[in-house]
Scaffold this motif. Structure first.
Motif, PDB file in Angstrom:
ATOM      1  N   PHE A  21      30.201  -1.866   3.981  1.00 50.83           N
ATOM      2  CA  PHE A  21      29.810  -0.584   4.571  1.00 50.83           C
ATOM      3  C   PHE A  21      28.296  -0.360   4.439  1.00 50.83           C
ATOM      4  O   PHE A  21      27.645   0.176   5.343  1.00 50.83           O
ATOM      5  CB  PHE A  21      30.570   0.564   3.895  1.00 50.83           C
ATOM      6  CG  PHE A  21      30.948   1.665   4.845  1.00 50.83           C
ATOM      7  CD1 PHE A  21      29.987   2.367   5.546  1.00 50.83           C
ATOM      8  CD2 PHE A  21      32.272   1.998   5.042  1.00 50.83           C
ATOM      9  CE1 PHE A  21      30.335   3.380   6.423  1.00 50.83           C
ATOM     10  CE2 PHE A  21      32.627   2.998   5.924  1.00 50.83           C
ATOM     11  CZ  PHE A  21      31.653   3.692   6.615  1.00 50.83           C
ATOM     12  N   THR A  22      27.716  -0.798   3.311  1.00 53.73           N
ATOM     13  CA  THR A  22      26.272  -0.631   3.114  1.00 53.73           C
ATOM     14  C   THR A  22      25.482  -1.468   4.125  1.00 53.73           C
ATOM     15  O   THR A  22      24.501  -0.995   4.714  1.00 53.73           O
ATOM     16  CB  THR A  22      25.878  -1.033   1.687  1.00 53.73           C
ATOM     17  OG1 THR A  22      26.578  -0.203   0.752  1.00 53.73           O
ATOM     18  CG2 THR A  22      24.373  -0.872   1.481  1.00 53.73           C
ATOM     19  N   VAL A  23      25.921  -2.708   4.326  1.00 47.75           N
ATOM     20  CA  VAL A  23      25.254  -3.566   5.299  1.00 47.75           C
ATOM     21  C   VAL A  23      25.330  -2.947   6.691  1.00 47.75           C
ATOM     22  O   VAL A  23      24.337  -2.907   7.436  1.00 47.75           O
ATOM     23  CB  VAL A  23      25.880  -4.975   5.305  1.00 47.75           C
ATOM     24  CG1 VAL A  23      25.320  -5.802   6.463  1.00 47.75           C
ATOM     25  CG2 VAL A  23      25.612  -5.681   3.983  1.00 47.75           C
ATOM     26  N   VAL A  24      26.496  -2.450   7.047  1.00 46.61           N
ATOM     27  CA  VAL A  24      26.676  -1.817   8.354  1.00 46.61           C
ATOM     28  C   VAL A  24      25.762  -0.604   8.497  1.00 46.61           C
ATOM     29  O   VAL A  24      25.071  -0.439   9.510  1.00 46.61           O
ATOM     30  CB  VAL A  24      28.154  -1.410   8.555  1.00 46.61           C
ATOM     31  CG1 VAL A  24      28.295  -0.534   9.805  1.00 46.61           C
ATOM     32  CG2 VAL A  24      29.040  -2.637   8.678  1.00 46.61           C
ATOM     33  N   CYS A  25      25.717   0.240   7.465  1.00 45.50           N
ATOM     34  CA  CYS A  25      24.901   1.450   7.529  1.00 45.50           C
ATOM     35  C   CYS A  25      23.410   1.126   7.571  1.00 45.50           C
ATOM     36  O   CYS A  25      22.633   1.785   8.284  1.00 45.50           O
ATOM     37  CB  CYS A  25      25.205   2.353   6.334  1.00 45.50           C
ATOM     38  SG  CYS A  25      26.839   3.104   6.394  1.00 45.50           S
ATOM     39  N   VAL A  26      22.992   0.108   6.804  1.00 47.03           N
ATOM     40  CA  VAL A  26      21.576  -0.285   6.816  1.00 47.03           C
ATOM     41  C   VAL A  26      21.172  -0.749   8.201  1.00 47.03           C
ATOM     42  O   VAL A  26      20.106  -0.371   8.723  1.00 47.03           O
ATOM     43  CB  VAL A  26      21.317  -1.397   5.775  1.00 47.03           C
ATOM     44  CG1 VAL A  26      19.949  -2.030   6.005  1.00 47.03           C
ATOM     45  CG2 VAL A  26      21.388  -0.826   4.362  1.00 47.03           C
TER      46      VAL A  26
END
Length: 501
Positions: free
Chosen positions: A25-30
């Motif tokens: 989710f962090t990679v997607v949001c970044v």
């Protein structure tokens, strides 16, 4: 036990899976937030470039229509008669008409151009190695003015040593604005110098004749009928290398280019050119207003639009924002792709998680828990992960976006430069375009070459970008929970429990 507490306990019990969801989710949001910040930076850079550069619109003779008229006239005339052969006609623009366009909305500044050639009187021009021009001493014996190559085959004698470039304001002219020419001493020619016999000369010409600011020199028109004494108010240096033809004709040598007020150039050209200009260039306050200006200009009845035309030129603007638009488009596609891929990946993970928790759901449904609360529990679990991811993305996306945006922009700038070089190499003659060496078209080409590209984007994570990223993130979380949960919750508790191995 309420579903909030169950969600928290479930996440603690499945730490490994929760960490995996957090990473994804962090990679997607970044990536999503980086895409939005790059788009915002590109939009701001594009707007700034548009305001700073504007765009130019040139009022000039419509040579295409003139050529068509010549062909039609030739077809209707006796081809055996030399006198009946059509020729290009000089169609200068009335200054009053040019002033009327200058008063329209969206005109930031404007400049007038009137060019001719002249003979040096009592001083030495910078000679070209293969110069075939006549000298000032024998000007009375030759009256064959014209350009290189003449019109009757082979080079002709040209009564010209100097190129006289008449203008309204030298500081905003294409050569000086582009940096091809730079004032080294004295002052520039301005609109206040109209009707004054002043001039700016190139420093090599000044050194050869021991001139300094305040000195005077005399030039003679090509036909020998007009002499004008000019006072030097400025000395400039040029980096223009000229064209190949400058080796044969002194007046094409960039060092022999003399800038004067357009009224002085008209005096040298003759009385027929009083209160006229060859072309008028209008710089817009914003390149986006070019169409609006052209629409209003066409309503000016005093201009013969069958003879003249408006030629819009936003080459500089397009050159600068082309790479920016490409980067913005790429980042927009990244947002779409990452959003879809993120929803699918997280949906798959949650589906696997839900399938592993069939028994838990069956028991909860059997004891009377509502289906909506079970879905809410899964949503809370993924939402907690999403909120943590939002914070990590906000802290790190600036650096990712700055690095990725500048790298993409550098690649696009390199590609644009290569395409521009290829286009120039394929151009006819390579001498600066239809305007001829040192002419207006050549100046525009120089201006384009010397325009500084935007090499960095000012990346800033704004609240608006954060809200857009948060909205997409919550949407991804909802979709990733809703679809997998629906596959299981459509079954009744007995079915779920009896199928549990």
């Amino acid at each position: 036990m309420n579903f909030f507490k169950r969600a928290w306990l479930s996440m603690k019990a499945r730490k490994g899976r929760s960490v995996l969801q957090l990473i994804i989710f962090t990679v997607v949001c970044v990536l999503i937030l980086s895409g939005f910040t790059i788009q915002s930076a590109a939009d701001k850079a594009s707007e700034l470039a548009r305001e700073q550069l504007g765009g130019t619109v040139t009022l000039t003779v419509d040579q295409e229509k003139q050529m068509a008229a010549m062909k039609e006239e030739a077809a209707n005339s006796d081809s055996s008669s030399t006198d009946s052969k059509p020729k290009f006609q000089s169609n200068p623009i009335d200054v009053s008409d040019a002033n009327e366009l200058a008063s329209l909305d969206h005109v930031k500044n404007y400049n007038y151009y009137s060019s001719t050639q002249a003979l040096a009187s009592g001083f030495d021009p910078i000679e070209s190695s293969g110069d075939t021009s006549s000298s000032s001493d024998d000007s009375s014996s030759s009256n064959q003015t014209g350009g290189p190559g003449g019109g009757n085959g082979g080079p002709q004698m040209v009564d010209a040593d100097l190129s006289i470039s008449g203008l309204l304001d030298s500081a905003t002219s294409t050569d000086f604005d582009a940096g091809t020419s730079k004032l080294t001493s004295g002052v520039a020619i301005t609109a206040n110098d109209k009707d004054k016999n002043v001039a700016m000369v190139e420093e090599n010409l000044a050194e050869q004749n021991d001139w300094k600011v305040g000195d005077s020199f005399t030039v003679t028109s090509s036909d020998g009928n007009t002499k004008v004494t000019l006072k030097i108010v400025g000395i400039y240096k040029t980096t223009d290398s000229g064209s190949d033809m400058a080796q044969n004709f002194s007046f094409l040598n960039p060092y022999n280019k003399v800038y004067v007020p357009y009224t002085v150039a008209n005096t040298i050209k003759g009385s027929d050119y009083k209160d006229t200009v060859d072309s008028a260039v209008y710089t817009m306050d914003d390149a986006a207003n070019i169409s609006a200006f052209e629409k209003e200009a066409k309503k000016v009845d005093g201009i013969d639009w069958d003879t003249f035309k408006l030629d819009a030129n936003d080459t500089l603007y397009q050159q600068m924002i082309g790479p920016i638009n490409s980067v913005a488009s790429f980042s927009k596609n990244v947002v779409y792709i990452v959003s879809i891929a993120g929803a699918l990946i997280l949906g798959l993970l949650v589906m696997m998680q839900v399938r592993d928790r069939k028994y838990e759901m069956g028991v909860l449904l059997a004891i009377g828990e509502k289906r909506g609360k079970l879905i809410a529990q899964f949503f809370v679990e993924i939402l907690i992960v999403a909120l943590v991811s939002f914070g990590l993305a906000a802290a790190s996306s600036h650096y990712v976006a700055q690095l990725a945006g500048n790298q993409l922009l550098a690649q696009q700038n390199s590609s644009t430069t290569s395409e521009s070089t290829t286009s120039e190499n394929r151009g006819p003659g390579g001498g600066g375009g239809p305007g001829g060496p040192g002419g207006f078209a050549g100046s525009v080409s120089n201006l384009t070459k010397n325009t500084e590209q935007i090499k960095e984007l000012n990346i800033q994570v704004t609240l608006e970008d954060m809200l857009k990223m948060g909205g997409i993130g919550i949407g991804i979380a909802f979709i990733s929970v809703l679809l997998p949960a629906a596959l299981v919750l459509r079954m009744n508790p007995k079915t779920i429990l009896t199928k549990q191995e």
